[in-house]
Design a protein around this motif. Structure first.
Motif, PDB file in Angstrom:
ATOM      1  N   ILE A 243      -5.618  70.582 -71.745  1.00  0.00           N
ATOM      2  CA  ILE A 243      -6.239  69.777 -71.375  1.00  0.00           C
ATOM      3  C   ILE A 243      -6.779  69.329 -71.395  1.00  0.00           C
ATOM      4  CG2 ILE A 243      -5.722  68.490 -69.451  1.00  0.00           C
ATOM      5  CD1 ILE A 243      -4.871  71.001 -67.513  1.00  0.00           C
ATOM      6  N   VAL A 244      -6.860  68.044 -72.110  1.00  0.00           N
ATOM      7  CA  VAL A 244      -8.039  67.205 -72.759  1.00  0.00           C
ATOM      8  C   VAL A 244      -8.292  66.268 -71.936  1.00  0.00           C
ATOM      9  CG1 VAL A 244      -8.793  65.619 -74.928  1.00  0.00           C
ATOM     10  CG2 VAL A 244      -7.181  67.467 -75.396  1.00  0.00           C
ATOM     11  N   LEU A 245      -9.227  66.108 -71.623  1.00  0.00           N
ATOM     12  CA  LEU A 245      -9.723  64.727 -70.727  1.00  0.00           C
ATOM     13  C   LEU A 245     -10.755  64.009 -71.668  1.00  0.00           C
ATOM     14  CD1 LEU A 245     -10.764  67.150 -67.891  1.00  0.00           C
ATOM     15  CD2 LEU A 245      -8.909  65.423 -67.958  1.00  0.00           C
ATOM     16  N   VAL A 246     -10.595  63.091 -72.056  1.00  0.00           N
ATOM     17  CA  VAL A 246     -11.236  61.510 -72.673  1.00  0.00           C
ATOM     18  C   VAL A 246     -11.740  61.512 -71.759  1.00  0.00           C
ATOM     19  CG1 VAL A 246     -11.515  60.220 -74.046  1.00  0.00           C
ATOM     20  CG2 VAL A 246      -9.630  61.964 -74.250  1.00  0.00           C
TER      21      VAL A 246
ATOM     22  N   ARG B 291     -15.172  69.851 -81.463  1.00  0.00           N
ATOM     23  CA  ARG B 291     -13.886  69.729 -82.204  1.00  0.00           C
ATOM     24  C   ARG B 291     -12.966  70.355 -80.905  1.00  0.00           C
ATOM     25  NH1 ARG B 291     -16.053  70.298 -87.117  1.00  0.00           N
ATOM     26  NH2 ARG B 291     -17.630  70.267 -87.589  1.00  0.00           N
ATOM     27  N   PRO B 292     -11.887  69.738 -80.714  1.00  0.00           N
ATOM     28  CA  PRO B 292     -11.232  70.644 -79.373  1.00  0.00           C
ATOM     29  C   PRO B 292     -10.157  71.111 -79.867  1.00  0.00           C
ATOM     30  CG  PRO B 292     -10.851  68.032 -80.089  1.00  0.00           C
ATOM     31  CD  PRO B 292     -12.174  68.305 -80.561  1.00  0.00           C
ATOM     32  N   ARG B 293     -10.156  70.666 -81.553  1.00  0.00           N
ATOM     33  CA  ARG B 293      -8.447  72.230 -82.189  1.00  0.00           C
ATOM     34  C   ARG B 293      -9.119  73.211 -82.149  1.00  0.00           C
ATOM     35  NH1 ARG B 293      -4.384  68.511 -84.880  1.00  0.00           N
ATOM     36  NH2 ARG B 293      -5.493  66.485 -85.058  1.00  0.00           N
ATOM     37  N   ASP B 294     -10.740  73.882 -82.395  1.00  0.00           N
ATOM     38  CA  ASP B 294     -11.139  74.783 -82.552  1.00  0.00           C
ATOM     39  C   ASP B 294     -10.889  75.719 -81.170  1.00  0.00           C
ATOM     40  OD1 ASP B 294     -10.337  74.597 -85.369  1.00  0.00           O
ATOM     41  OD2 ASP B 294     -12.582  73.955 -85.717  1.00  0.00           O
ATOM     42  N   ALA B 295     -11.709  74.520 -80.025  1.00  0.00           N
ATOM     43  CA  ALA B 295     -11.913  75.311 -78.953  1.00  0.00           C
ATOM     44  C   ALA B 295     -10.005  76.487 -77.824  1.00  0.00           C
ATOM     45  CB  ALA B 295     -12.466  74.653 -77.847  1.00  0.00           C
ATOM     46  N   ARG B 296     -11.205  76.492 -77.558  1.00  0.00           N
ATOM     47  CA  ARG B 296      -9.624  78.016 -76.499  1.00  0.00           C
ATOM     48  C   ARG B 296     -10.040  77.769 -75.372  1.00  0.00           C
ATOM     49  NH1 ARG B 296      -7.769  76.783 -80.169  1.00  0.00           N
ATOM     50  NH2 ARG B 296      -6.886  78.781 -82.410  1.00  0.00           N
ATOM     51  N   GLN B 297     -10.238  76.825 -75.101  1.00  0.00           N
ATOM     52  CA  GLN B 297     -10.626  76.860 -73.314  1.00  0.00           C
ATOM     53  C   GLN B 297      -9.140  76.393 -72.811  1.00  0.00           C
ATOM     54  OE1 GLN B 297     -13.434  76.325 -74.593  1.00  0.00           O
ATOM     55  NE2 GLN B 297     -15.198  76.922 -74.313  1.00  0.00           N
ATOM     56  N   ARG B 298      -8.923  76.478 -70.909  1.00  0.00           N
ATOM     57  CA  ARG B 298      -7.727  75.952 -71.253  1.00  0.00           C
ATOM     58  C   ARG B 298      -8.720  73.785 -70.814  1.00  0.00           C
ATOM     59  NH1 ARG B 298      -3.266  78.657 -70.112  1.00  0.00           N
ATOM     60  NH2 ARG B 298      -2.547  77.034 -69.759  1.00  0.00           N
ATOM     61  N   ILE B 299      -9.027  73.975 -70.814  1.00  0.00           N
ATOM     62  CA  ILE B 299      -9.107  72.041 -70.387  1.00  0.00           C
ATOM     63  C   ILE B 299     -11.188  71.539 -70.627  1.00  0.00           C
ATOM     64  CG2 ILE B 299     -10.222  70.797 -67.997  1.00  0.00           C
ATOM     65  CD1 ILE B 299      -9.660  73.127 -66.725  1.00  0.00           C
ATOM     66  N   LEU B 300     -10.241  70.416 -71.563  1.00  0.00           N
ATOM     67  CA  LEU B 300     -11.411  70.832 -72.552  1.00  0.00           C
ATOM     68  C   LEU B 300     -12.179  69.011 -72.972  1.00  0.00           C
ATOM     69  CD1 LEU B 300      -9.749  71.740 -75.996  1.00  0.00           C
ATOM     70  CD2 LEU B 300     -11.196  73.040 -74.968  1.00  0.00           C
TER      71      LEU B 300
ATOM     72  N   VAL C 135     -16.236  64.583 -67.093  1.00  0.00           N
ATOM     73  CA  VAL C 135     -15.535  66.200 -66.808  1.00  0.00           C
ATOM     74  C   VAL C 135     -15.600  67.110 -65.672  1.00  0.00           C
ATOM     75  CG1 VAL C 135     -14.642  67.567 -69.189  1.00  0.00           C
ATOM     76  CG2 VAL C 135     -15.406  65.388 -69.134  1.00  0.00           C
ATOM     77  N   ALA C 136     -17.048  67.417 -65.381  1.00  0.00           N
ATOM     78  CA  ALA C 136     -17.418  68.177 -64.573  1.00  0.00           C
ATOM     79  C   ALA C 136     -16.821  67.711 -63.362  1.00  0.00           C
ATOM     80  CB  ALA C 136     -19.052  68.312 -63.725  1.00  0.00           C
ATOM     81  N   GLN C 137     -16.014  66.584 -62.295  1.00  0.00           N
ATOM     82  CA  GLN C 137     -15.956  66.222 -61.423  1.00  0.00           C
ATOM     83  C   GLN C 137     -14.362  66.288 -61.817  1.00  0.00           C
ATOM     84  OE1 GLN C 137     -17.723  63.369 -58.838  1.00  0.00           O
ATOM     85  NE2 GLN C 137     -17.947  62.451 -60.573  1.00  0.00           N
ATOM     86  N   TRP C 138     -13.540  66.088 -62.635  1.00  0.00           N
ATOM     87  CA  TRP C 138     -12.144  66.730 -62.844  1.00  0.00           C
ATOM     88  C   TRP C 138     -11.877  68.008 -62.647  1.00  0.00           C
ATOM     89  CZ3 TRP C 138      -8.249  64.082 -62.830  1.00  0.00           C
ATOM     90  CH2 TRP C 138      -8.158  62.849 -63.559  1.00  0.00           C
TER      91      TRP C 138
END
Length: 837
Positions: A187-190, A224-233, A197-200
């Motif tokens: 999930i990408v939160l813009v 770098r969201p394409r390289d990140a491995r967390q489930r929420i970005l 984002v923390a409240q999400w």
């Protein structure tokens, strides 16, 4: 228990230079774990960030607060922030402070990782001692209080359902689809602020089970969201470009743009209900849903909890709640069932969909006979009322606003078991809508045949008399069935015909009437559906359509050489009618259309039909016109056409218009010519009949001109016929004469009959210069037909030809000899021209 800590910075204070390294680490942490943690603790400032930010600008820099999975099963909870500029001011510096959570352990007291956002124990500098200060806990920042999260959810209403749909997918992932697996969607939160984002993520903590929430990996900020491995970005607007083009990897929720519908969440009723619960300020209901059959993530269980709390989950949620209650009816006590049915039957501010009405019908079927009438009667009333009154709403995309929705499948047996008083009362209330729906036009939205017959069944259950509506309904159903058999002959129609004998009789009678006008359509209906004709006596046209073979098999019979085959098929179809064509002439018309659906009978078939049936039946049925078409529309070499024309002229003199009569007379004349029965004046008679028959069918013209040309080539032609041919100037007749002279039979006779050879020479040498058309014809025949034959004759046969001229005049013999000498044709032609000039 003291938490193991790491300090990681890009400005080592002891060196005064530039670099990235751990500056303070709790004892006992291995090198491999440090290297893995180092790859997770980097920080890149925003693209447009100042290189030497002021203190006020630093306060606005994003915080990378992250919770990441480690390869040993542990977790890394960290905060990375910008702390200014590196010495020399070449780039911004950062400091990361992290704690290691061993495998299977979390924060003290079971606190969720997100609660440590902005905890006062996070450091922005390396401890002066170079050793992390002991830390037993990370007290919460106080940002995530209940009312604040509810307010935040309200501010993000357009994206809530999409976020919860993504959370549900995360929670339902198997262990082998964890963060490091590329197959797991992120999930990408813009957002413009990492605190949002923390409240999400805090919202997720209230929705997910505690175990899932404690393992949920996230980062509030990454470049770098394409390289990140967390489930929420969490990403800033400029770093989200192109991610939406990879929906298998990223579910992008851009909260900096205008609201837009998330296609996945629109199909996820659980996510829709979850969003409505937050907007209603009732997040605690997620825990209540977790105690029900099906669990926290069952859309029906969550919708049922929402309904009991007075929160409308929408039509999709209500359908799920009804379906859940039906599935788990035995596990629910009477009180729970009563409450849930009550809220499901309560009025709503939005329209009920077909899916919801069907779910309510299924719930009624499950509860009828097991729950008190006080519980099931309101549900039955709602189902029947919705079925009758429902019109197109948001769930029907293609139809117009006035088009009726599809009726649900109703539990008829259970509905009929309701009390007579209840059915009478509801029947009175719905009588007008029922009758109007049964009488509604079917042509506006295609063959929607299920709805009127479904309403007829409801009327029968409620005792509403609709007898006088049956004929009109049957007519409309019949037209729809003939137009689109497969789509119109629905299961609802089949059931109605099985249960409602009067409708069945009326429909089959209407189909029989229509079959007389369009037999192929009726045949298609009977071949493509299971519609039975049993139980109704007189259906002559339909029964013929059921007996008629497929059009391609009839055509095959004809192609295999059997005129009699199709005439025999016609007799079989007529027998299937059960009515004599003399008593009901229209059955003959239907039978003819069935057997010759692909065209017109041949002349031979038509003559047999006329002979076997007689003219009276064809006259009454109107099929005499088909017989005429068979005569006039056939090919020019059909030997039966002239005889058929003779029969038609005798059988239907009063039906034939002048042009058609003249064409038939022309055909009849062709037959008389071939039979040698025609009196003198052939050419003139043919010319007069042709003038009256214009425009003449090509086959008729070929029959007449061909027969006349062959007779003109015979030795027995009457005096003057050749003269009429030559001076008539009829180009078509001259062309037919030329073709007949070139036929194999004519050539063979020229080779074998000397008198005929002499006769043709005399004819083709006659009247040179009469007109250009005749000169071209006779010259071609002399040169291309006669000369090759004469040149091939032996001396004895040639002498026999010359002897034949003796009876016609010596000058013909001399002309023939001159013509037959090599190179003499031109001189003979000139001589003949001078003689006639």
């Amino acid at each position: 228990m003291s938490l193991a800590q790491l300090h990681y910075t890009s400005v080592p204070p002891e060196s005064g230079g530039s670099g990235v390294r751990f500056t303070a680490v709790t004892d006992g942490i291995g090198r491999a774990l440090l290297e893995e943690a180092g790859r997770l603790l980097g920080y890149e400032p925003p693209q447009d960030a100042p290189v030497r930010p002021t203190d006020a600008e630093l306060a606005d820099f994003p915080q990378a607060f992250s919770h990441s999975a480690l390869s040993d099963g542990g977790r890394l909870l960290a905060r990375a922030v910008c702390v200014g500029a590196e010495p020399g001011g070449r780039r911004s510096a950062f400091h990361a402070h992290a704690v290691l959570l061993p495998p299977g352990e979390g924060l003290p007291g079971g606190a969720l990782p997100i609660t440590a956002w902005n905890s006062p124990h996070w450091g922005a500098t390396t401890p002066d001692s170079g050793v992390p200060d002991p830390m037993d806990t990370l007290p919460a920042s106080g940002l995530f209080y209940r009312e604040g999260l509810i307010g935040f959810a309200a501010s993000r209403a357009p994206w809530l359902a999409g976020f919860f749909a993504g959370l549900r997918a995360i929670a339902e992932d198997k262990e082998d689809k964890e963060e490091e697996n590329d197959a797991a969607q992120q999930i990408v939160l813009v957002e413009r602020r990492t605190a949002d984002v923390a409240q999400w993520i805090a919202l997720a903590g209230h929705v997910l089970p505690a175990a899932s929430a404690s393992r949920l990996t996230f980062t509030t900020y990454t470049r770098r969201p394409r390289d990140a491995r967390q489930r929420i970005l969490g990403v800033l607007p400029g770093d989200a470009r192109g991610l939406a083009e990879l929906p298998h990897r990223f579910r992008v929720l851009d909260c900096t743009e205008g609201a837009h519908e998330d296609a996945d969440s629109s199909r996820d009723s659980w996510a829709e209900t979850a969003a409505r619960l937050w907007l209603a300020g009732a997040p605690e209901l997620f825990e209540e849903a977790a105690t029900l059959p099906g669990g926290r993530f069952h859309p029906g269980a969550l919708a049922a909890v929402a309904l009991r709390a007075g929160v409308n989950p929408g039509p999709n949620g209500r359908a799920e709640a009804a379906g859940w209650a039906r599935t788990h009816a035995r596990a629910l006590d009477d009180g729970q069932v009563r409450i849930l049915v009550g809220v499901l039957c309560a009025s709503t501010e939005d329209d009920r969909t077909t899916a919801e009405t069907q779910a309510l019908a299924d719930l009624f079927a499950a509860l009828a006979g097991r729950s008190p009438d006080a519980v099931t009667a309101p549900l039955a009333a709602l189902v029947l009322t919705e079925a009758v009154r429902a019109t197109t709403g948001a769930d029907t995309e293609a139809n117009s606003d006035s088009a009726p929705r599809e009726l649900p499948v109703l539990p008829e047996l259970q509905l009929r078991s309701l009390s007579t008083e209840f059915k009478q009362r509801l029947g009175i209330e719905l009588a007008f809508e029922l009758r109007a729906g049964i009488s509604a036009d079917l042509s506006g939205t295609g063959p929607d045949t299920s709805r009127p017959v479904g309403l007829l069944r409801i009327a029968g259950i409620l005792g509403v008399d609709c007898t006088e509506l049956l004929p009109d309904l049957a007519d409309r159903l019949a037209a729809a069935l003939l137009a689109e058999p497969e789509s119109a002959y629905t299961p609802a129609v089949q059931t109605a015909l099985e249960d409602h004998f009067e409708l069945r009789v009326a429909l089959l009678s209407a189909l029989d009437r229509l079959a007389a006008a369009d037999p192929p359509a009726a045949t298609r209906l009977l071949n493509r559906t299971t519609l039975s004709l049993q139980g109704v006596q007189s259906l002559p046209h339909l029964r013929m359509c059921g007996e008629a073979p497929a059009p391609w098999s009839v055509t095959g019979l004809s192609e295999s050489g059997g005129d009699q085959d199709r005439v025999a098929t016609l007799a079989g179809v007529l027998r299937a009618a059960g009515v004599s064509p003399f008593a009901e002439p229209l059955v003959l018309r239907t039978a003819v259309r069935l057997v010759w659906a692909d065209g017109t009978p041949t002349a031979g078939e038509a003559r047999r039909m006329l002979g076997e049936t007689g003219s009276d039946a064809h006259r009454s049925a109107g099929t005499w016109a088909t017989l005429v078409a068979a005569a006039l529309g056939g090919p020019g070499d059909d030997p039966d056409a002239p005889d058929l024309a003779h029969d038609l002229l005798r059988s239907f003199p009063e039906k034939l218009e002048p042009r058609v009569r003249a064409a038939l007379l022309l055909l009849e004349f062709a037959g008389a010519l071939r039979a040698g029965r025609a009196g003198p004046g052939w050419t003139v008679r043919a010319r007069l009949l042709r003038a009256d028959a214009e425009p003449v069918e090509q086959g008729v013209l070929e029959q007449a001109l061909g027969a006349l040309a062959r007779q003109l080539l015979s030795e027995e032609r009457p005096n003057g016929e050749l003269y009429d041919l030559i001076h008539g100037g009829d180009a078509d007749l001259l062309a037919a004469y030329d073709r007949a002279a070139r036929e194999d039979g004519t050539r063979e006779r020229l080779r074998t009959v000397p008198a005929y050879t002499a006769d043709c020479f005399i004819a083709w040498s006659s009247f040179p210069g009469a007109n250009q058309a005749w000169d071209r014809t006779r010259t071609a025949l002399l040169d291309k037909v006669l000369r090759p034959v004469v040149r091939s004759l032996p001396a004895g046969d040639l002498a026999a030809v010359e002897e034949s001229f003796g009876r016609a005049g010596q000058h013909h013999t001399e002309e023939f000899r001159a013509w037959n000498r090599p190179g003499a044709l031109g001189r003979l032609g000139l001589a003949l021209k001078r003689r006639t000039g």
